[in-house]
Enzyme design. Structure first.
Site, mmCIF file in Angstrom:
data_model
loop_
_atom_site.group_PDB
_atom_site.id
_atom_site.type_symbol
_atom_site.label_atom_id
_atom_site.label_comp_id
_atom_site.label_asym_id
_atom_site.label_seq_id
_atom_site.Cartn_x
_atom_site.Cartn_y
_atom_site.Cartn_z
ATOM 1 N N ARG A 81 0.861 -1.184 0.000
ATOM 2 C CA ARG A 81 0.000 0.000 0.000
ATOM 3 C C ARG A 81 0.899 1.236 0.000
ATOM 4 O O ARG A 81 1.742 1.396 0.890
ATOM 5 C CB ARG A 81 -0.902 -0.012 1.247
ATOM 6 C CG ARG A 81 -1.695 1.248 1.439
ATOM 7 C CD ARG A 81 -2.651 1.175 2.636
ATOM 8 N NE ARG A 81 -3.381 2.422 2.708
ATOM 9 C CZ ARG A 81 -3.196 3.354 3.647
ATOM 10 N NH1 ARG A 81 -2.339 3.160 4.633
ATOM 11 N NH2 ARG A 81 -3.874 4.479 3.608
ATOM 12 N N HIS A 124 -2.631 11.247 0.305
ATOM 13 C CA HIS A 124 -2.127 11.050 1.670
ATOM 14 C C HIS A 124 -1.457 12.362 2.097
ATOM 15 O O HIS A 124 -0.246 12.430 2.278
ATOM 16 C CB HIS A 124 -1.163 9.858 1.709
ATOM 17 C CG HIS A 124 -0.895 9.296 3.075
ATOM 18 N ND1 HIS A 124 -1.079 7.968 3.395
ATOM 19 C CD2 HIS A 124 -0.445 9.883 4.203
ATOM 20 C CE1 HIS A 124 -0.746 7.756 4.665
ATOM 21 N NE2 HIS A 124 -0.349 8.905 5.173
ATOM 22 N N GLU A 169 -7.181 8.930 5.889
ATOM 23 C CA GLU A 169 -7.450 9.635 7.140
ATOM 24 C C GLU A 169 -7.870 11.098 6.938
ATOM 25 O O GLU A 169 -7.144 12.029 7.329
ATOM 26 C CB GLU A 169 -6.216 9.579 8.054
ATOM 27 C CG GLU A 169 -5.787 8.170 8.407
ATOM 28 C CD GLU A 169 -4.529 8.124 9.276
ATOM 29 O OE1 GLU A 169 -3.892 9.172 9.471
ATOM 30 O OE2 GLU A 169 -4.188 7.035 9.753
ATOM 31 N N ASN A 295 -7.441 2.380 9.956
ATOM 32 C CA ASN A 295 -6.113 2.561 10.563
ATOM 33 C C ASN A 295 -6.298 2.622 12.066
ATOM 34 O O ASN A 295 -7.059 3.456 12.567
ATOM 35 C CB ASN A 295 -5.465 3.865 10.080
ATOM 36 C CG ASN A 295 -5.118 3.818 8.599
ATOM 37 O OD1 ASN A 295 -5.260 2.786 7.945
ATOM 38 N ND2 ASN A 295 -4.666 4.938 8.069
ATOM 39 N N TYR A 297 -4.332 2.669 15.891
ATOM 40 C CA TYR A 297 -3.105 2.807 16.679
ATOM 41 C C TYR A 297 -3.349 2.722 18.181
ATOM 42 O O TYR A 297 -2.560 2.157 18.911
ATOM 43 C CB TYR A 297 -2.407 4.137 16.349
ATOM 44 C CG TYR A 297 -1.810 4.098 14.957
ATOM 45 C CD1 TYR A 297 -0.549 3.541 14.744
ATOM 46 C CD2 TYR A 297 -2.516 4.553 13.848
ATOM 47 C CE1 TYR A 297 -0.008 3.465 13.478
ATOM 48 C CE2 TYR A 297 -1.979 4.472 12.569
ATOM 49 C CZ TYR A 297 -0.732 3.924 12.388
ATOM 50 O OH TYR A 297 -0.201 3.828 11.122
ATOM 51 N N GLU A 352 -3.608 0.278 8.210
ATOM 52 C CA GLU A 352 -2.411 0.666 8.978
ATOM 53 C C GLU A 352 -2.552 0.180 10.406
ATOM 54 O O GLU A 352 -3.626 0.343 11.016
ATOM 55 C CB GLU A 352 -2.235 2.193 9.046
ATOM 56 C CG GLU A 352 -1.728 2.841 7.804
ATOM 57 C CD GLU A 352 -1.581 4.350 7.942
ATOM 58 O OE1 GLU A 352 -1.348 4.859 9.060
ATOM 59 O OE2 GLU A 352 -1.713 5.034 6.910
#
Ligand code: IFM
Length: 450
Positions: A81, A124, A169, A295, A297, A352
């Site tokens: 990606r 991005h 995002e 994504n 985290y 991600e």
């Protein structure tokens, strides 16, 4: 250290996609051969980037891309990606820049030869600076310029791509970039953040319409960053603060995309802070998705704050990454399950997941044991979400290699490959080797079975 999952886990199936992820501005360098973008300008402002660095050289991937694809192949992943730099492929007059396009076509062709699927992100965060000078994402016209860029670039790429994500995002582009100003272009104000978010979502919907025509056979969707939000205490004020952060980060993007409406927070905003919605916008934004990229985290622990309404809190003793983000793997299961309960979701890809952690880099080896444990626990979390019925089809480690971590500069290292920025030498870390071995044993198991 190894990564292992139950033999029966669907992550062990060869049709579950494993990949690594990067983004153009964070790795490419070669800024002289593209237009300026908002991050070039932001980096040049004193105090904006912790180590006063920039993306002019980064990981020299523009030059070293063949070596980097060798590295990716050596990891045995199914997919790569990466993002296209809009200012590299489109000239000031809106036409294609053949040199920039050729760079990506070479990468795409080389991935195809190696049997690695290309998951392409179209935006991005590197908006061409000349567009920012016309208002950037505050200007509705930017959404149409994005549509035009997507039209040209997808025609140029033809059938080389496996999957397109329109945006990575949009929360970060809009909120961090236009509302709180810690990312480029560094503007502030609720009205700015919400206006930018609406234009980004509109750009996504317009791009999906283009993809329907130019690239109907690719897996087309968008990537959101999500975090489950928890109140620091049971108090009504903290509960309301946690709800506010959930509405602002998760719901503000998920609900328009998946249900064609903004969350309740829309009505709670001052009228002057609400985004300018034109007739038909919400239907464009809610275009059917082939996939939703997630994504993940960390989680958000939130307390009420007099000034801001909500403030992130960091209870003592929790395990943190170098970013100061709590390591909370079960949050990945929780957010996937809760999104699945709330929405009629398309197939999900974890686009991600990863951590900035110490590398233990010495004498040509990087013994990043905590990152191996991070991947182990988060892959288990994906496994548990699938067990609870969430349709997760793939997982991408963030990131292939250490790179420019935006406002944090080069100090925070997310890579499963170490980059020595002085020499540009790449060294696979223990986490990269563990990821490679996990992916590899999955195939040998499959080969034995068949
Ligand atoms: O490095 C970033 C990436 O560009 C977008 N998602 C989060 C990562 C870690 O902060």
């Amino acid at each position: 250290m190894k990564i292992s999952l139950p033999a029966t886990s669907s992550l062990q199936n060869a049709d579950f996609t494993f990949g690594v992820a990067t983004a153009a501005f964070q790795i490419e360098g070669a800024a002289e051969s593209r237009l300026e973008c908002i991050w070039d300008i932001f980096c040049a402002k004193p105090g904006k980037i912790k180590d006063a660095s920039n993306g002019l050289v980064a990981c020299k991937h523009y030059e070293l891309w063949q070596q980097d694809l060798d590295l990716i192949e050596s990891l045995g992943v199914d997919a790569y990606r990466f993002s296209i730099s809009w200012p590299r492929v489109i000239k000031r007059d809106g036409s294609l820049n053949p040199i920039g396009v050729d760079f990506y076509i070479k990468i795409l062709d080389s991935l195809k030869e190696r049997g690695i699927k290309a998951y392409v992100t179209l935006y991005h965060w590197d908006l061409p600076q000349h567009m920012e000078e016309q208002g950037g994402w505050l200007n509705r016209q930017t959404a149409y310029l994005f549509r035009d860029y997507v039209d040209l670039i997808t025609k140029a790429f033809g059938s080389r791509v496996y999957s397109y994500a329109t945006l990575n995002e949009p929360f970060c582009s809009a909120y961090l970039g236009y509302e709180v100003g810690i990312h480029a272009p560094g503007l502030v104000g609720i009205a700015n953040g919400k206006r930018a978010a609406h234009h980004l979502l509109l750009a996504h919907g317009l791009a999906m319409q283009v993809l329907d025509i130019n690239s109907p056979n690719t897996l087309n969707g968008i990537v959101l960053n999500v975090s489950p939000c928890f109140a620091a205490t049971d108090s009504a004020k903290d509960q309301a603060a946690a709800r506010l952060v959930d509405q602002r980060t998760n719901q503000w993007f998920a609900q328009p995309l998946l249900e064609g409406r903004y969350p309740d927070l829309f009505d709670e905003l001052n009228a002057s802070d609400r985004p300018p919605i034109e007739a038909g916008d919400m239907a464009i934004i809610a275009h059917k998705l082939d996939f939703l990229g997630i994504n993940y985290y960390t989680r958000e622990m939130v307390a009420y704050d007099d000034q801001l309404g909500a403030q992130k809190v960091y209870p003592d003793g929790l395990p943190l990454t170098d970013m100061g983000w709590e390591i909370y793997p079960q949050g990945l299961t929780e957010i996937l399950v809760s999104l699945d309960q709330q929405f009629d979701l398309p197939p999900i890809y974890i686009t991600e997941n990863g951590a900035a952690l110490p590398d233990g880099y010495a004498e040509g080896e990087a013994n990043d044991v905590r990152r191996v444990a991070y991947f182990q626990s988060h892959l288990e979390a994906v496994h548990r979400a699938i067990e609870q019925g969430v349709n997760v089809q793939g997982y991408f480690a963030w990131s292939l290699m250490d790179n420019f971590e935006w406002a944090e500069g080069y100090v925070k290292r997310f890579g499963i490959v170490h980059v020595d920025y002085a020499t540009q030498k790449r060294t696979i870390k223990a986490s990269g080797l563990a990821y490679r071995d996990f992916i590899g044993q999955r195939y040998s198991k499959k080969a034995k079975v068949s």
